[in-house]
Design an enzyme around this catalytic site. Structure first.
Site, short mmCIF file in Angstrom:
data_model
loop_
_atom_site.label_atom_id
_atom_site.label_comp_id
_atom_site.label_asym_id
_atom_site.label_seq_id
_atom_site.Cartn_x
_atom_site.Cartn_y
_atom_site.Cartn_z
N ASP A 16 0.84 -1.19 0.00
CA ASP A 16 0.00 0.00 0.00
C ASP A 16 0.88 1.25 0.00
O ASP A 16 1.77 1.40 0.83
CB ASP A 16 -0.90 -0.01 1.24
N TYR A 23 2.82 9.87 0.39
CA TYR A 23 3.82 9.17 1.20
C TYR A 23 5.24 9.29 0.65
O TYR A 23 6.20 8.94 1.35
CB TYR A 23 3.49 7.68 1.31
N LYS A 67 -3.22 5.89 -3.78
CA LYS A 67 -4.33 6.77 -3.41
C LYS A 67 -4.23 8.13 -4.09
O LYS A 67 -3.13 8.65 -4.32
CB LYS A 67 -4.34 6.96 -1.89
N HIS A 95 -8.13 9.27 -1.23
CA HIS A 95 -7.45 9.20 0.06
C HIS A 95 -8.28 9.78 1.21
O HIS A 95 -8.23 9.28 2.33
CB HIS A 95 -6.11 9.94 -0.02
#
Length: 319
Positions: A49, A54, A84, A117
């Protein structure tokens, strides 16, 4: 070590492994991420994921390419990759370009799952970690989701879903959706059990996936209360398990998938050692009595000048 079981998703082409490796680490970006992902693939992880915010898409893509070269997997198709849509791309005309950028970062032709998200849009170009309250905008669920559906139809992603959506926001999205969300990825652990949301999603055929199943200690979106919970500690000591294993086993027994983030080899291994034992009825009852408190209420999206004036409005009273 028991193999990781799968779950079938609605409106999708594949099954999803019930245990995945998360890549959200704070501060974002991590030099040891690539080697940790390689090790995770070696010991059996197949679900990974990531998210644009990120800064882990490229390291994950590099690790996938290396795993293929090393022969740890025979093809990319053996993996389940989730990413996302960032809040600042939460507009109908920005969804596909954002997904295409994600695929370029990963070096992949398609995702297995692409999620909205958060049910909030930000002005384009805004850094979510440095946003001003004036940057928060109400998301147009109908048009944004229609763009997500088009991404699935053209094969850029096998399945689509959402993250951090309440029952009310899911109901709003479902009222116009042609393809229902396959997954709702939300905070879930013994201290935030999400019973109402899980029951609602079950009636709609939406699979619930748990992020921060250990609380996300040490991050801006986490809490240390899960790992410090005396009830979980007592069960762990009695069973000869770690607190993390007890928490993860509880999440697994709720019939949801989970994303566990660790770049430590021992913990990556321990996180998979939860599949060949069960919690007793008494232990489950003890966990059921734990006082509930959400670890990540997302106060950054609450503003007097934004679409959500209070946490109750943001979470529709589910907090």
């Amino acid at each position: 070590m028991a193999g990781i079981p799968d779950v079938s998703l609605s409106a999708g082409c594949r099954t999803m492994p019930l245990i995945g490796m998360g890549t959200a680490v704070y501060p974002f970006g991590c030099e040891t991420m690539r080697s940790a992902i390689i090790y995770a693939i070696e010991i059996g992880y197949r679900h990974f994921d990531t998210a644009a915010i990120y800064q882990s898409e490229q390291p994950l893509g590099d690790a996938i390419a290396e795993a293929l070269l090393l022969g740890l997997i025979n093809s990319r198709d053996e993996l389940f990759i989730t990413s996302k849509l960032s809040c600042n791309d939460g507009y109908s005309d920005r969804v596909r370009p954002a997904l295409e950028k994600t695929l370029k970062n990963l070096g992949l032709e398609y995702l297995d799952l692409y999620l909205i998200h958060f049910p909030v849009s930000l002005k384009p170009g805004v850094n979510v970690m440095q946003l001003d309250k004036e940057d928060i905008v109400l998301m147009d669920f109908k048009s944004t989701w229609a763009a997500m559906e088009e991404c699935q139809r053209v094969g850029l992603t096998r399945s689509i879903g959402v993250s951090n959506f309440s029952c009310k926001k899911l109901t709003q999205l479902l009222s116009t959706a042609e393809i229902p969300p396959a997954v709702n990825q939300v905070e879930m652990h013994p201290l935030w059990q999400q019973k109402k949301l899980r029951e609602f999603c079950a009636t709609k055929g939406i699979h619930v996936s748990a992020y921060s199943p250990l609380g996300g200690k040490g991050t801006p979106w986490g809490t240390g209360e899960v790992m410090d919970c005396h009830i979980l500690k007592d069960i762990a000591q009695a069973r000869g398990k770690t607190v993390a294993q007890v928490s993860l086993r509880w999440v697994h027994e709720q019939g949801v998938s989970m994303l566990v983030k660790s770049f430590n080899k021992q913990r990556l291994t321990e996180n998979l050692q939860i599949l060949d034992w069960s919690l007793s009825k008494e232990e489950l009852h003890m966990i059921d009595q734990i006082p509930q408190r959400k670890g990540f209420p997302c106060v950054l999206f609450v503003s007097d000048v934004g679409p959500y004036k209070t946490l109750e409005e943001l979470w529709d009273g589910e907090i």
